[in-house]
Write an enzyme that holds these catalytic residues in place. Structure first.
Site, PDB file in Angstrom:
ATOM      1  N   ASN A 167       0.861  -1.185   0.000  1.00 45.82           N
ATOM      2  CA  ASN A 167       0.000   0.000   0.000  1.00 45.82           C
ATOM      3  C   ASN A 167       0.893   1.229   0.000  1.00 45.82           C
ATOM      4  OD1 ASN A 167      -2.793   1.142   0.307  1.00 45.82           O
ATOM      5  ND2 ASN A 167      -1.751   2.215   1.961  1.00 45.82           N
ATOM      6  N   TYR A 171       0.617  10.329   4.091  1.00 45.28           N
ATOM      7  CA  TYR A 171       0.277  10.647   5.471  1.00 45.28           C
ATOM      8  C   TYR A 171       1.381  11.537   6.025  1.00 45.28           C
ATOM      9  CZ  TYR A 171      -1.684   5.927   4.496  1.00 45.28           C
ATOM     10  OH  TYR A 171      -2.267   4.824   3.923  1.00 45.28           O
ATOM     11  N   TRP A 185      -1.233   8.292   9.886  1.00 42.16           N
ATOM     12  CA  TRP A 185      -2.237   7.595   9.080  1.00 42.16           C
ATOM     13  C   TRP A 185      -3.508   7.549   9.902  1.00 42.16           C
ATOM     14  CZ3 TRP A 185       2.056   3.594   8.394  1.00 42.16           C
ATOM     15  CH2 TRP A 185       2.270   2.876   9.561  1.00 42.16           C
ATOM     16  N   GLU A 231      -1.498   1.239  -5.536  1.00 46.00           N
ATOM     17  CA  GLU A 231      -1.402   2.610  -6.048  1.00 46.00           C
ATOM     18  C   GLU A 231      -0.380   2.715  -7.185  1.00 46.00           C
ATOM     19  OE1 GLU A 231      -1.692   1.913  -2.785  1.00 46.00           O
ATOM     20  OE2 GLU A 231      -3.447   3.083  -2.178  1.00 46.00           O
ATOM     21  N   ASP A 280      -4.171  22.554   9.093  1.00 48.68           N
ATOM     22  CA  ASP A 280      -4.615  21.492   8.178  1.00 48.68           C
ATOM     23  C   ASP A 280      -5.390  22.007   6.970  1.00 48.68           C
ATOM     24  OD1 ASP A 280      -4.925  18.756   7.370  1.00 48.68           O
ATOM     25  OD2 ASP A 280      -4.814  18.227   9.486  1.00 48.68           O
TER      26      ASP A 280
HETATM   27  C1  LIG Z   1      -1.110  16.794   0.852  1.00 44.96           C
HETATM   28  C2  LIG Z   1      -1.889  15.668   1.447  1.00 44.96           C
HETATM   29  C3  LIG Z   1      -1.728  15.328   2.796  1.00 44.96           C
HETATM   30  C4  LIG Z   1      -2.434  14.289   3.373  1.00 44.96           C
HETATM   31  N1  LIG Z   1      -2.224  13.984   4.692  1.00 44.96           N
HETATM   32  C5  LIG Z   1      -2.859  12.919   5.246  1.00 44.96           C
HETATM   33  C6  LIG Z   1      -2.584  12.539   6.596  1.00 44.96           C
HETATM   34  O1  LIG Z   1      -1.784  13.153   7.287  1.00 44.96           O
HETATM   35  N2  LIG Z   1      -3.228  11.447   7.088  1.00 44.96           N
HETATM   36  C7  LIG Z   1      -4.116  10.725   6.338  1.00 44.96           C
HETATM   37  O2  LIG Z   1      -4.647   9.734   6.822  1.00 44.96           O
HETATM   38  N3  LIG Z   1      -4.410  11.084   5.047  1.00 44.96           N
HETATM   39  C8  LIG Z   1      -3.799  12.158   4.492  1.00 44.96           C
HETATM   40  N4  LIG Z   1      -4.066  12.512   3.183  1.00 44.96           N
HETATM   41  C9  LIG Z   1      -5.080  11.748   2.429  1.00 44.96           C
HETATM   42  C10 LIG Z   1      -4.569  10.390   2.010  1.00 44.96           C
HETATM   43  O3  LIG Z   1      -3.376  10.488   1.304  1.00 44.96           O
HETATM   44  C11 LIG Z   1      -5.614   9.681   1.154  1.00 44.96           C
HETATM   45  O4  LIG Z   1      -6.732   9.436   1.979  1.00 44.96           O
HETATM   46  C12 LIG Z   1      -5.128   8.366   0.537  1.00 44.96           C
HETATM   47  O5  LIG Z   1      -6.201   7.756  -0.131  1.00 44.96           O
HETATM   48  C13 LIG Z   1      -4.573   7.424   1.550  1.00 44.96           C
HETATM   49  O6  LIG Z   1      -4.173   6.232   0.909  1.00 44.96           O
HETATM   50  P1  LIG Z   1      -4.755   4.827   1.373  1.00 44.96           P
HETATM   51  O7  LIG Z   1      -6.168   4.804   0.893  1.00 44.96           O
HETATM   52  O8  LIG Z   1      -3.878   3.833   0.712  1.00 44.96           O
HETATM   53  O9  LIG Z   1      -4.670   4.802   2.858  1.00 44.96           O
HETATM   54  C14 LIG Z   1      -3.355  13.552   2.594  1.00 44.96           C
HETATM   55  C15 LIG Z   1      -3.511  13.877   1.242  1.00 44.96           C
HETATM   56  C16 LIG Z   1      -2.795  14.913   0.669  1.00 44.96           C
HETATM   57  C17 LIG Z   1      -2.991  15.229  -0.782  1.00 44.96           C
HETATM   58 MN   LIG Z   2      -4.423   2.218  -0.557  1.00 45.03          MN
END
Ligand SMILES: Cc1cc2nc3c(=O)[nH]c(=O)nc-3n(C[C@H](O)[C@H](O)[C@H](O)COP(=O)(O)O)c2cc1C
Ligand SMILES: [Mn+2]
Length: 479
Positions: A167, A171, A185, A231, A280
């Site tokens: 994955n 985060y 996360w 991804e 944020d």
């Molecule tokens: C700039 C940016 C910062 C982010 N920061 C976080 C974060 O700190 N924690 C989090 O859970 N998701 C964050 N996200 C959203 C996740 O990247 C997004 O939900 C992504 O789908 C997570 O991947 P996953 O589905 O494989 O967990 C952020 C997205 C962006 C574009």
């Molecule tokens: Mn994912």
């Protein structure tokens, strides 16, 4: 136009007048934020800070901070093209008939071309930093109330401790000292799921974090794919060419070979530490809370790495344009599951989880409510605080039109569907962290079969006859 790495993307931006080099010394402590914030709000260029005060490597910001640049990243003419391009690829999963399969043959090659490949010698491992440390990197402190500096665009790679499946999620990581950081996360995300499995086994979870890459890979890290969907395969599909991966030096995680910097390490099963506050993307500080801790064991990088960062805050910010592209890319996926959906839109002011407009082809009583519940049952859309359902004649991309029609069409007490369930971790108003209420607003025309027996008025429109007549008079009127 496809890019293999961040450097190629920067050159492309520069050739197209989309990049400004900043030679003046600028501090990654608050100053870069102030510049990037002003520039993104003017629809301005990507910024390459060549002299971050106190650091040796350049900092790239606002690289994806307009719709135009997001289109460059994804290699599409217009953002709405993305929807069309990927629809047919996604269609593959729908048990195609034999004839469909024949038609899909050329596309099957597209898929095999998009699979990641593993190589053994990679640019991201040209240099090893000994001893490992976050200190040489110009990591931004974004806002005055922030708990510290944060990696803001990290691509966090983990593997499922049971199945080994990869994955990658984005985060943020708060820097505590030279070798430890937070790992933010949120509990609904892929990384957190892997961590829960590691906890159940009482094991450390290996983690590798890449910073800076082909922007498609960076974008893919933020995409809300279903669990166990790689991804890097999505990135390969968008690029039309598989992402090249390499094994991390100190663990078994595959990371993008073309990354600028890689931080390798692990997260302990039971360790937690205060994380935050952090300015944020809601436009407010997220409050401090306990999160897992990342321990750094190895740093590799390109010979001359570029540090890639963003800043989030009051919208519009760079992440809004990434979110807009995600909205377009995932519309066909939503339609596959809820075919009555005509279109969706998440206005920037709703910071994605607070507000979703959806237009539907209404075909049975209660249909709007079925769609709300369907959306709340889909991946990250589960945390949407307010869903507004309208009929298909409403252009959901026009916020004024949507507000006008929706507000005219509701009887608030009758048309609101309140539910309790998971809410976004960043929701500071919910009764409890991660749990609270959500509302769906049925702003469709009400039917007699729904108990609405008053006549429903038509929208005001001038007759074509009069319009034509006035058109012919128009010049004469001198208006
Ligand atoms: C700039 C940016 C910062 C982010 N920061 C976080 C974060 O700190 N924690 C989090 O859970 N998701 C964050 N996200 C959203 C996740 O990247 C997004 O939900 C992504 O789908 C997570 O991947 P996953 O589905 O494989 O967990 C952020 C997205 C962006 C574009
Ligand atoms: Mn994912």
């Amino acid at each position: 136009m496809r890019f293999d790495n961040l450097g190629e993307f920067i050159s492309h931006l520069e050739r197209n007048g989309e990049l400004r080099r900043i030679r003046a010394p600028v501090s990654p402590r608050l100053e870069m934020t102030e510049i990037a914030d002003r520039v993104v709000k003017q629809g301005g260029p990507a910024l390459l800070f060549e002299n971050p005060t106190g650091f040796k490597m350049p900092v790239l910001m606002n690289a994806m901070g307009t719709r135009r640049r997001m289109e460059m990243v994804l290699g599409t003419e217009t953002i709405s093209d993305i929807t069309e391009n990927y629809l047919s690829l996604l269609d593959q999963n729908a048990a195609p008939s034999f004839l469909d399969k024949l038609k899909m043959l050329p596309r099957l090659k597209e898929i095999s071309d998009a699979l990641p490949t593993v190589i053994h010698s990679a640019p991201c491992q040209e240099a090893i930093l000994d001893p490992p440390s976050f200190e040489p990197f110009p990591i931004l402190t974004c806002w005055p109330g922030d708990g510290g500096p944060y990696l803001t665009l990290p691509m966090v790679f983990t593997r499922d401790p049971e199945t080994g499946r990869p994955n990658c999620g984005m985060y943020r990581m708060q820097i505590y000292d030279a070798t430890t950081s937070g790992m933010h996360w949120q509990i609904h995300k892929g990384g957190a799921q892997h961590h829960r499995k590691a906890m159940a086994r009482g094991e450390r979870l290996p983690v590798s974090v890449a910073v800076g890459c082909d922007p498609v890979v960076v974008f893919a890290a933020a995409c809300p794919l279903p669990p166990d969907t790689d991804e890097m395969l999505l990135a390969g599909l968008i690029r039309g060419r598989g992402v090249r991966l390499v094994k991390s030096r100190t663990n078994d995680i595959l990371i993008p070979a073309e990354a600028e910097i890689v931080f390798e390490g692990y997260v302990e099963p039971d360790e937690r530490r205060r994380e935050g506050p952090f300015g944020d993307h809601t436009g407010f500080y997220s409050l401090p809370d306990d999160f897992p801790v990342f321990h750094l064991t190895c740093v590799t990088h390109r010979r001359d790495p570029i540090y890639h960062a963003t800043v989030v805050g009051r919208p519009p910010m760079e992440d809004c344009f990434m979110g807009e592209a995600i909205e377009r890319l995932f519309l066909p996926v939503m339609r596959r599951l809820l075919p009555e959906i005509v279109d969706i839109h998440m206005p920037f002011a709703g910071v994605f989880h607070n507000l979703l407009f959806v237009s539907i082809r209404k075909s049975f009583p209660g249909h709007a409510r079925k769609v709300m519940h369907g959306l709340w049952g889909l991946g990250q859309a589960m945390t949407t605080k307010v869903i507004v359902v309208v009929d298909e004649d409403v252009d959901v991309h026009d916020t004024e039109e949507t507000a006008w029609k929706a507000l005219n069409h509701i009887d608030p007490q009758r048309d609101m569907e309140f539910v309790l369930g998971p809410v976004d971790t960043l929701d500071h108003a919910s009764r409890l962290p991660n749990f609270g209420s959500k509302v769906g607003i049925d702003a469709t025309r009400k039917w007699p079969e729904e108990g609405f027996t008053r006549p429903w008025p038509d929208e005001i429109r001038m007759s074509q006859e009069v319009k034509t007549k006035i058109n012919s008079l128009w010049e004469q009127l001198g208006l």
